[in-house]
Design a protein around this motif. Structure first.
Motif: not given
Length: 290
Positions: A121-137, A226-233, A254-257
């Motif tokens: 609940x309202x906790x971003x995937x760490x990889x997407x969050x880091x990318x957003x901090x850099x790329x989303x003003x 780069x490539x990040x492990x997928x969560x499959x469950x 997020x569907x990619x990850x």
């Protein structure tokens, strides 16, 4: 390490471990614990550094690997082998880690196969969050408070008045309308503990998330670029759409990850969705668990 826990429900039922975020306690899940404990074994610790749990003073005691290990150690202490992990805010960040390490074929062989489902609940995937901090003003601007929490000057504010004056300075904190007087009193009591308040900030200080200044040139760190492990469950992501700290860009792509993800968007709700819109969260969880 000792964790103060709320445990409710029949131990013979399927277990769910609920993780809270900053600056709360296990009580952030109070509505869901009562509702789900009729059919599930619900375990909700106050995490390392909070309330009655152990409060190491070293910043390095709050790295994600140790906070993740706490969850599996807690499961072992309660004789729980396989479980569903749930988390909100920082608890969600650790839930992502627990799930990635504990899914079948997970990152940690000693835990792999123990986590069967994840509910965030309202906790971003760490990889997407880091990318957003850099790329989303918008997200970069919303994350600047983390720089202040990491600043040692925050400790002086805490030493004088606990956590509340710091939150008032950073966020203009006021009593939330959706929180009753009793719950707010519980929250404030936890914030008076100076050791706990500093420990809460140590979660931010030990994190490897990079927060560039607004407008500064920055690249996405290698671990997130780069490539990040997928969560499959099977994974449920509940997202309150009016969250001021976390931009909706955190759920884009997020569907990619997380290929097996279901996203439940909650309209007209801020960050603390578990108690601002408890019925919506309960309904989403019950549908997902059915």
């Amino acid at each position: 390490m000792e964790l103060d826990c709320c445990v409710i429900g029949d131990p013979s039922n399927q277990p769910i471990i609920f993780l809270h975020g900053f600056p709360e306690s296990h009580r952030t899940w109070r509505h869901q614990l009562l509702a789900l404990s009729e059919n599930y074994y619900c375990i909700a610790p106050d995490q390392r550094g909070y309330r009655g749990s152990s409060k190491p003073t070293n910043v390095n005691a709050y790295t994600a690997d140790q906070l993740t290990a706490d969850v599996f150690a807690l499961a072992d202490a309660l004789d729980v082998e396989n479980f569903t992990i749930a988390g909100h805010d920082w608890g969600g960040a650790i839930a992502w880690s627990v799930a990635l390490n504990g899914q079948a074929g997970g990152l940690s062989p000693q835990w792999a196969g123990r986590v069967t489902r994840a509910m965030i609940a309202n906790a971003p995937h760490p990889c997407i969050y880091q990318r957003a901090i850099v790329n989303d003003p918008i997200q970069r601007a919303s994350a600047q408070y983390i720089r202040f929490f990491r600043d040692s000057a925050s400790d002086a504010i805490i030493a004088k008045g606990g956590l509340l004056p710091l939150l008032q300075r950073v966020w203009g904190w006021q009593k939330p309308e959706a929180m009753d007087a009793y719950e707010y009193g519980e929250l404030l009591a936890g914030w008076e503990d100076r050791d706990a308040a500093v420990a809460m900030l140590n979660w931010y200080r030990a994190s490897n998330i990079t927060i560039p200044l607004i407008g500064a040139a920055a690249d996405v760190p290698k671990w997130a670029a780069g490539a990040f492990p997928k969560l499959n469950i099977p994974t449920l992501l509940v997202w309150a759409m009016e969250d001021k700290a976390l931009s909706p860009s955190n759920i884009e792509g997020i569907e990619e990850l997380v290929p097996n993800i279901h996203i439940e968007r909650v309209a007209n709700c801020g960050h603390f969705v578990t108690w601002e819109k408890p019925d919506a969260v309960i309904a989403a969880l019950e549908k997902f668990l059915a």
